[in-house]
Scaffold this active site. Sequence first.
Site, PDB file in Angstrom:
ATOM      1  N   TRP A 102      76.377  84.840 -72.432  1.00 43.04           N
ATOM      2  CA  TRP A 102      76.096  83.515 -71.857  1.00 43.04           C
ATOM      3  C   TRP A 102      75.081  82.750 -72.687  1.00 43.04           C
ATOM      4  O   TRP A 102      75.187  81.533 -72.854  1.00 43.04           O
ATOM      5  CB  TRP A 102      75.670  83.639 -70.402  1.00 43.04           C
ATOM      6  CG  TRP A 102      76.768  84.209 -69.545  1.00 43.04           C
ATOM      7  CD1 TRP A 102      76.737  85.383 -68.843  1.00 43.04           C
ATOM      8  CD2 TRP A 102      78.074  83.650 -69.317  1.00 43.04           C
ATOM      9  NE1 TRP A 102      77.944  85.578 -68.202  1.00 43.04           N
ATOM     10  CE2 TRP A 102      78.776  84.542 -68.471  1.00 43.04           C
ATOM     11  CE3 TRP A 102      78.717  82.483 -69.745  1.00 43.04           C
ATOM     12  CZ2 TRP A 102      80.089  84.292 -68.046  1.00 43.04           C
ATOM     13  CZ3 TRP A 102      80.020  82.246 -69.320  1.00 43.04           C
ATOM     14  CH2 TRP A 102      80.687  83.143 -68.484  1.00 43.04           C
ATOM     15  N   ASP A 171      69.013  79.538 -67.530  1.00 48.00           N
ATOM     16  CA  ASP A 171      70.267  79.747 -66.800  1.00 48.00           C
ATOM     17  C   ASP A 171      70.004  80.833 -65.752  1.00 48.00           C
ATOM     18  O   ASP A 171      69.780  81.993 -66.097  1.00 48.00           O
ATOM     19  CB  ASP A 171      71.348  80.184 -67.798  1.00 48.00           C
ATOM     20  CG  ASP A 171      72.683  80.499 -67.124  1.00 48.00           C
ATOM     21  OD1 ASP A 171      72.760  80.456 -65.884  1.00 48.00           O
ATOM     22  OD2 ASP A 171      73.651  80.797 -67.865  1.00 48.00           O
ATOM     23  N   LYS A 195      77.879  82.816 -57.655  1.00 55.12           N
ATOM     24  CA  LYS A 195      77.391  84.197 -57.664  1.00 55.12           C
ATOM     25  C   LYS A 195      76.467  84.476 -56.486  1.00 55.12           C
ATOM     26  O   LYS A 195      76.626  85.479 -55.819  1.00 55.12           O
ATOM     27  CB  LYS A 195      76.703  84.501 -58.986  1.00 55.12           C
ATOM     28  CG  LYS A 195      77.737  84.832 -60.068  1.00 55.12           C
ATOM     29  CD  LYS A 195      77.577  84.093 -61.324  1.00 55.12           C
ATOM     30  CE  LYS A 195      78.816  84.316 -62.199  1.00 55.12           C
ATOM     31  NZ  LYS A 195      78.702  83.602 -63.453  1.00 55.12           N
TER      32      LYS A 195
HETATM   33  C1  PLP Z   1      79.013  83.104 -64.634  1.00 56.30           C
HETATM   34  C2  PLP Z   1      77.947  82.640 -65.538  1.00 56.30           C
HETATM   35  C3  PLP Z   1      78.050  81.456 -66.271  1.00 56.30           C
HETATM   36  C4  PLP Z   1      79.308  80.614 -66.290  1.00 56.30           C
HETATM   37  O1  PLP Z   1      79.465  79.964 -65.127  1.00 56.30           O
HETATM   38  P1  PLP Z   1      80.738  79.019 -64.855  1.00 56.30           P
HETATM   39  O2  PLP Z   1      80.334  78.400 -63.557  1.00 56.30           O
HETATM   40  O3  PLP Z   1      81.935  79.894 -64.763  1.00 56.30           O
HETATM   41  O4  PLP Z   1      80.824  78.037 -65.945  1.00 56.30           O
HETATM   42  C5  PLP Z   1      76.978  81.062 -67.033  1.00 56.30           C
HETATM   43  N1  PLP Z   1      75.870  81.799 -67.097  1.00 56.30           N
HETATM   44  C6  PLP Z   1      75.736  82.953 -66.405  1.00 56.30           C
HETATM   45  C7  PLP Z   1      74.471  83.729 -66.510  1.00 56.30           C
HETATM   46  C8  PLP Z   1      76.768  83.406 -65.613  1.00 56.30           C
HETATM   47  O5  PLP Z   1      76.643  84.545 -64.929  1.00 56.30           O
END
Ligand code: PLP
Length: 374
Positions: A102, A171, A195
């Site tokens: 990521w 993030d 999540k």
């Molecule tokens: C799942 C995830 C993403 C991507 O998210 P999307 O909503 O599918 O674009 C980005 N960063 C992390 C840490 C993730 O777990």
Amino acid sequence: MARVYNFSAGPSCLPEEVLKECAAEMLDCNGTGQSVMEMSHRSSAFEPIIEHAEAQVRKLMNVPSNYKVLFLQGGGSTQFAMVAQNLGINKKKAAYIETGVWAKKAAAEAKHLGVEVDVIASSKDKNYSYIPRVEKVTGDYDYVYICFNNTIMGTHYEYIPDTGNIPLVADLSSCILSEEIDVSKFGLIFAGAQKNLAPAGVTLVIIREDLIPEPEKCLPGTPTMSMYKTHSENGSMYNTPPCYTIYVLDKVLNWIEKNGGAAGINKRNVEKANYLYDYLDNSDFYFATPEKGSRSLMNVPFLTKYSKNDGSEEAQAKEKAINSKFVKEAEAAGLVNLKGHRLVGGMRASIYNAMTFDGVKALVKFMEDFAKNN
Ligand SMILES: *Cc1c(COP(=O)(O)O)cnc(C)c1O
């Protein structure tokens, strides 16, 4: 069919209580005679919902008043671009700490948009199984970027890098509201909701007001929809927001509040994760791949003893067969989505806020039995 224990990395399980509430209000929400799915986003029926969701984010995360809370679309992946388009605008240079997929995707997107990327630290040397220690960042950067919880590798920062006056961007997609966090240490936080907060469809962005650029200051070619200003000026209602997802998010936030807020949820998460890691660390059949001191409370990847092999075709086939047997038998036992990410292999248990301690205990019990029989 009875409900399963769902260890998916995302979209992931939601609190059962919240799902039941949503079901009860499906045809008539708050005496409006409508489902939230059918409401105009500009109606007096929906407005209190998005306002309450924002107030709950502010309360539960203790968001300082000079930060905006935005509900956007496009997932975490769209933020990879928006961060660069809105923040990478003065020096056109940013520092990234590389801790896995990521963080790498975010850096690649910034580069793609013309921002010079300095990878100031990386844990690539050990297949991203730890978080590099970066105490202090200095330099001519527009921002410093980190992925606070690495969903695939199962690693998490146990510290916040000191970036001085350089805005820190993080993030938090897979750990948002799983722990207490000092928002004032960050310039911008974002998290795709699927999540830990809601179904897929909404991305939470918390940004310090002074970092929101005027439209003409964004990188050339930035679409209106990709400017933070567009959304901050319009209360996240420049265009139609994902109304139903925001409604579920609000309910999940209420559930977190009822469970003791970020501190209460964190205590629960620590208990759950310790229970699983303790079992893994004392097992001679399984082992966790993330290093101690960098371990995620949310995503726990693990391998079996069959992964420590000589690399021969036969040994690798055996490893693959054991992993798929595990996943298949677990599923039959009501424990689903345990297949590991292909970059780590083996298994991964995502144990987000909504996963119960009973679910983790059921997993460990299954793992004990499987180890005995294999
Ligand atoms: C799942 C995830 C993403 C991507 O998210 P999307 O909503 O599918 O674009 C980005 N960063 C992390 C840490 C993730 O777990």
